[in-house]
Design a protein around this motif. Structure first.
Motif, PDB file in Angstrom:
ATOM      1  N   ASP A  81      61.166  69.983  53.107  1.00  0.00           N
ATOM      2  CA  ASP A  81      61.771  69.682  51.816  1.00  0.00           C
ATOM      3  C   ASP A  81      61.028  70.302  50.637  1.00  0.00           C
ATOM      4  N   LYS A  82      60.022  71.111  50.910  1.00  0.00           N
ATOM      5  CA  LYS A  82      59.287  71.877  49.892  1.00  0.00           C
ATOM      6  C   LYS A  82      58.725  71.017  48.758  1.00  0.00           C
ATOM      7  N   ASP A  83      58.210  69.828  49.107  1.00  0.00           N
ATOM      8  CA  ASP A  83      57.617  68.951  48.097  1.00  0.00           C
ATOM      9  C   ASP A  83      56.099  68.994  48.110  1.00  0.00           C
ATOM     10  N   LEU A  84      55.539  69.997  48.793  1.00  0.00           N
ATOM     11  CA  LEU A  84      54.096  70.228  48.904  1.00  0.00           C
ATOM     12  C   LEU A  84      53.381  69.172  49.743  1.00  0.00           C
ATOM     13  N   ILE A  85      54.145  68.481  50.611  1.00  0.00           N
ATOM     14  CA  ILE A  85      53.562  67.581  51.611  1.00  0.00           C
ATOM     15  C   ILE A  85      54.169  67.953  52.963  1.00  0.00           C
ATOM     16  N   ALA A  86      53.352  68.429  53.868  1.00  0.00           N
ATOM     17  CA  ALA A  86      53.836  68.824  55.191  1.00  0.00           C
ATOM     18  C   ALA A  86      53.812  67.628  56.132  1.00  0.00           C
ATOM     19  N   CYS A  87      54.909  67.395  56.811  1.00  0.00           N
ATOM     20  CA  CYS A  87      55.026  66.373  57.858  1.00  0.00           C
ATOM     21  C   CYS A  87      54.741  64.958  57.388  1.00  0.00           C
ATOM     22  N   GLU A  88      55.219  64.592  56.187  1.00  0.00           N
ATOM     23  CA  GLU A  88      54.990  63.239  55.689  1.00  0.00           C
ATOM     24  C   GLU A  88      55.750  62.221  56.534  1.00  0.00           C
ATOM     25  N   ARG A  89      55.134  61.034  56.715  1.00  0.00           N
ATOM     26  CA  ARG A  89      55.778  59.936  57.451  1.00  0.00           C
ATOM     27  C   ARG A  89      55.600  58.668  56.665  1.00  0.00           C
TER      28      ARG A  89
END
Length: 89
Positions: A81-89
């Motif tokens: 989602d290009k929000d500058l957080i990779a693989c957020e859960r």
């Protein structure tokens, strides 16, 4: 003369210890590229954020992301989602 030798040896010891500390600190910083989010989330439950100031656009998350610019840049492909957080859960 004994004082001079003692001071010289002390300075050598301090210099050697300070160089050893920097080498171990650099060795701990190893950037890993993960195959997918499942692999990344095993090490970082909340994912990896580029900076501490980014906001999650994907909704509520369970865990706080780990902040590391170098680790995020190595795994940028996992930030769908290009929000500058990779693989957020």
């Amino acid at each position: 003369m004994k004082k001079f030798v003692t001071i010289l040896l002390s300075l050598g010891l301090l210099l050697g210890l300070s160089l050893g500390v920097t080498d171990t600190a650099e060795a701990k910083v190893k950037i890993k590229t993960y195959k997918n989010c499942t692999a990344l989330n095993k090490d970082f439950k909340g994912g990896v954020a580029r900076t501490s100031k980014v906001k999650n656009k994907g909704g509520k998350t369970k865990y706080k992301p780990y902040v590391s610019k170098a680790l995020y840049d190595a795994n940028k492909k996992s930030d769908r989602d290009k929000d500058l957080i990779a693989c957020e859960r």
